[in-house]
Design an enzyme around this catalytic site. Sequence first.
Site, PDB file in Angstrom:
ATOM      1  N   TYR A 291       0.639  -1.130  -0.029  1.00 45.55           N
ATOM      2  CA  TYR A 291      -0.006   0.051   0.007  1.00 45.55           C
ATOM      3  C   TYR A 291       0.837   1.115  -0.116  1.00 45.55           C
ATOM      4  O   TYR A 291       1.986   1.221   0.438  1.00 45.55           O
ATOM      5  CB  TYR A 291      -0.823  -0.114   1.143  1.00 45.55           C
ATOM      6  CG  TYR A 291      -0.300   0.135   2.449  1.00 45.55           C
ATOM      7  CD1 TYR A 291       0.142   1.764   3.142  1.00 45.55           C
ATOM      8  CD2 TYR A 291       0.292  -0.810   3.231  1.00 45.55           C
ATOM      9  CE1 TYR A 291       0.671   1.888   4.325  1.00 45.55           C
ATOM     10  CE2 TYR A 291       1.098  -0.719   4.499  1.00 45.55           C
ATOM     11  CZ  TYR A 291       1.273   0.603   4.903  1.00 45.55           C
ATOM     12  OH  TYR A 291       2.065   0.704   6.004  1.00 45.55           O
ATOM     13  N   PHE A 301       2.203   9.620   3.766  1.00 44.59           N
ATOM     14  CA  PHE A 301       2.466   9.237   5.377  1.00 44.59           C
ATOM     15  C   PHE A 301       3.064   8.012   5.323  1.00 44.59           C
ATOM     16  O   PHE A 301       3.793   7.717   6.417  1.00 44.59           O
ATOM     17  CB  PHE A 301       1.431   9.714   5.941  1.00 44.59           C
ATOM     18  CG  PHE A 301       0.154   8.750   5.904  1.00 44.59           C
ATOM     19  CD1 PHE A 301       0.051   7.665   6.688  1.00 44.59           C
ATOM     20  CD2 PHE A 301      -1.000   9.117   5.430  1.00 44.59           C
ATOM     21  CE1 PHE A 301      -0.803   6.552   6.373  1.00 44.59           C
ATOM     22  CE2 PHE A 301      -2.070   8.226   5.177  1.00 44.59           C
ATOM     23  CZ  PHE A 301      -2.080   7.007   5.919  1.00 44.59           C
ATOM     24  N   ASP A 302       3.015   6.977   4.629  1.00 41.86           N
ATOM     25  CA  ASP A 302       3.518   5.789   5.166  1.00 41.86           C
ATOM     26  C   ASP A 302       3.199   4.827   3.480  1.00 41.86           C
ATOM     27  O   ASP A 302       2.602   5.118   2.767  1.00 41.86           O
ATOM     28  CB  ASP A 302       2.834   5.124   6.098  1.00 41.86           C
ATOM     29  CG  ASP A 302       3.493   3.677   6.302  1.00 41.86           C
ATOM     30  OD1 ASP A 302       4.747   3.428   6.018  1.00 41.86           O
ATOM     31  OD2 ASP A 302       2.858   2.803   7.116  1.00 41.86           O
ATOM     32  N   ILE A 321      -7.207  -0.597  11.462  1.00 43.19           N
ATOM     33  CA  ILE A 321      -8.316   0.528  11.626  1.00 43.19           C
ATOM     34  C   ILE A 321      -9.345   0.205  10.865  1.00 43.19           C
ATOM     35  O   ILE A 321      -9.389  -0.700   9.922  1.00 43.19           O
ATOM     36  CB  ILE A 321      -7.675   1.835  11.111  1.00 43.19           C
ATOM     37  CG1 ILE A 321      -7.263   1.761   9.743  1.00 43.19           C
ATOM     38  CG2 ILE A 321      -6.511   2.506  11.764  1.00 43.19           C
ATOM     39  CD1 ILE A 321      -7.090   3.204   9.041  1.00 43.19           C
ATOM     40  N   TYR A 347      -7.764   7.343  12.570  1.00 40.35           N
ATOM     41  CA  TYR A 347      -7.140   7.687  13.842  1.00 40.35           C
ATOM     42  C   TYR A 347      -7.915   8.966  14.469  1.00 40.35           C
ATOM     43  O   TYR A 347      -7.358   9.441  15.323  1.00 40.35           O
ATOM     44  CB  TYR A 347      -5.926   8.113  13.264  1.00 40.35           C
ATOM     45  CG  TYR A 347      -4.966   6.695  12.867  1.00 40.35           C
ATOM     46  CD1 TYR A 347      -4.702   6.017  13.799  1.00 40.35           C
ATOM     47  CD2 TYR A 347      -4.860   6.535  11.860  1.00 40.35           C
ATOM     48  CE1 TYR A 347      -3.944   4.656  13.340  1.00 40.35           C
ATOM     49  CE2 TYR A 347      -4.155   5.643  11.152  1.00 40.35           C
ATOM     50  CZ  TYR A 347      -3.502   4.529  12.061  1.00 40.35           C
ATOM     51  OH  TYR A 347      -2.950   3.389  11.588  1.00 40.35           O
ATOM     52  N   PHE A 364      -5.795   4.930   0.984  1.00 39.93           N
ATOM     53  CA  PHE A 364      -4.910   4.054   0.559  1.00 39.93           C
ATOM     54  C   PHE A 364      -4.892   3.613  -0.729  1.00 39.93           C
ATOM     55  O   PHE A 364      -6.370   3.176  -1.149  1.00 39.93           O
ATOM     56  CB  PHE A 364      -4.838   3.002   1.710  1.00 39.93           C
ATOM     57  CG  PHE A 364      -4.762   3.068   3.356  1.00 39.93           C
ATOM     58  CD1 PHE A 364      -3.560   2.955   3.610  1.00 39.93           C
ATOM     59  CD2 PHE A 364      -5.692   3.793   4.155  1.00 39.93           C
ATOM     60  CE1 PHE A 364      -3.087   3.265   4.979  1.00 39.93           C
ATOM     61  CE2 PHE A 364      -5.291   4.212   5.111  1.00 39.93           C
ATOM     62  CZ  PHE A 364      -4.040   3.838   5.625  1.00 39.93           C
TER      63      PHE A 364
END
Length: 580
Positions: A291, A301-302, A321, A347, A364
Amino acid sequence: MSPWGSLSRTLPLFPILLLLLLQASGRALSRASPGGGPLEDVVIERYHVPRACPREVQMGDFIRYHYNGTFEDGKKFDSSYDRGATVAGVVGVGRLITGMDRGLMGMCVNERRRLVVPPHLGYGSIGVAGLIPPDSTLYFDVVLLDVWNKEDSVQVDTLLRPPFCPRMVQDSDFVRYHYNGTLLDGTAFDSSYSRSSTYDTYVGSGWLVKGMDQGLLGMCPGEKRKIIIPPFLAYGEKGYGTVIPPQASLVFHVLLIDVHNPKDSVQLETLLLPPGCGRKAVAGDFMRYHYNGSLMDGTIFDSSYSRNHTYNTYIGQGYIIPGMDQGLQGVCIGELRRITIPPHLAYGENGAGDKIPGSAVLIFDVHVIDFHNPSDTVESQTLSRPSEGCNETSKLGDFIRYHYNCSLLDGTKLFSSHDYGEPQEVTLGTNKVIEGLNTGLQGMCVGEKRQLIIPPHLGHGENGARGVPGSAVLQFEVELVSREDGLPEGYLFVWHGDPPTNLYENMDLNKDGEIPPEEFSAFIKAQVAEGKGKLMPGQDPEKTIGDMFQNQDRNQDGKITMEELKLKSDEDQERVHEEL
């Protein structure tokens, strides 16, 4: 003393005349008319005009400005700067001295003018007692700071609009945005960037000034806007603290970061759906996927790719999540899916770490590598099968030779027997291959080709193996090259018929009453050569014969005596008697 308010309350105002602007040519202002007589009208010197002038002052406009007022000799009689407050009011409706009314017409924000106002357009033959003598010519140095009209509405100018707009801001949405706030003359009063934090709020719910509520509507994430708000839709007559004066127009340069609604659910978009999706993921499946995770403005962010490792987890069981738990269900192996998750399913208000802000919408882009369920068995599909000559199929104990290609479900090739130039050899059921292969190779005809899908608990498990990722589902294409009946469990050698009647005497080649390893090996090899017996297939004959000798040499003295030599069938029978 102001040409705007306090004097007009004590002195009668002159009637409004037709506007006549006399503009100086850039030279020093004349103190009188060209003929040397008194001035007929206001003299205007526009000594600083901004390049951009989107709007000029018109009759009936509300303006804010600073000024210095002096006499011809330069003596100051009034100044808004000295009072520390701008002057504000309506132009052209008789609330100013006539000279000022005329001199301000057509002015631009940030323009600077010098106005020469003759007595008959100022305070005339009366003047102002103790302040302005009768028949005084007045000189004003003016800078215009703001202009608006009660008919104005919010002005919106789109500076940048992204090509992709998943949704636009509506009333009751929650938004996160950055902004720079200035007055109309460019004076900065606030900036979210200076706090390194977005401004987060609901739209249309009274949390913002009305003009901002209106100006944000219809924005897309990533869009940039310039929003100009008149005072009556901002902070009005009171202003705000020391940074926003009364009756100030506000200019906001806004960058919308993201938008969601508390009623939003997960949004799914299939970017690529591979053909032949035989099964879709359900809650309880274990999944491996790659992802890229980004915020709505595109900030990454990731990413699992940056770690060169898939993210491996159960779905639908609370390990990730809630939005991702929902978004991964129903995917196919190999599918590319975009999952947009509102903060209350991600979050929340607190965010996560220093990369996911509070109340952030997450996007994502997911590539599903494989998934399985702990209850899965081997999936077997016959690709081709000989039409004739298949009377027997492979079974446990058989010695087989087969070719194979092994890959991950995303097509990544791992191993192939063709790379070694010869088939793989194995005796089925001897724990020499992974359990999934041991199962999938049974029931095959020589020449048959199969595709086997093997879940990790029947493959290399959570830890994987050299070249095989942990928890990986494996795909094998296998072809059975040959098959040979194996031996019963526990046997290294079997007779095709009955063994010789005097087995020991036949094995004792030199008739000295004992059988060393050389005689034992020569005898067994002769039986195999003559077709009277069979060694366990798939193993080194020397090792197998050596193991047989060790089994018969009970006292391990390097020779077999008559008392030590026993057939396995006799040993098994004796063991049954002992148990009874």
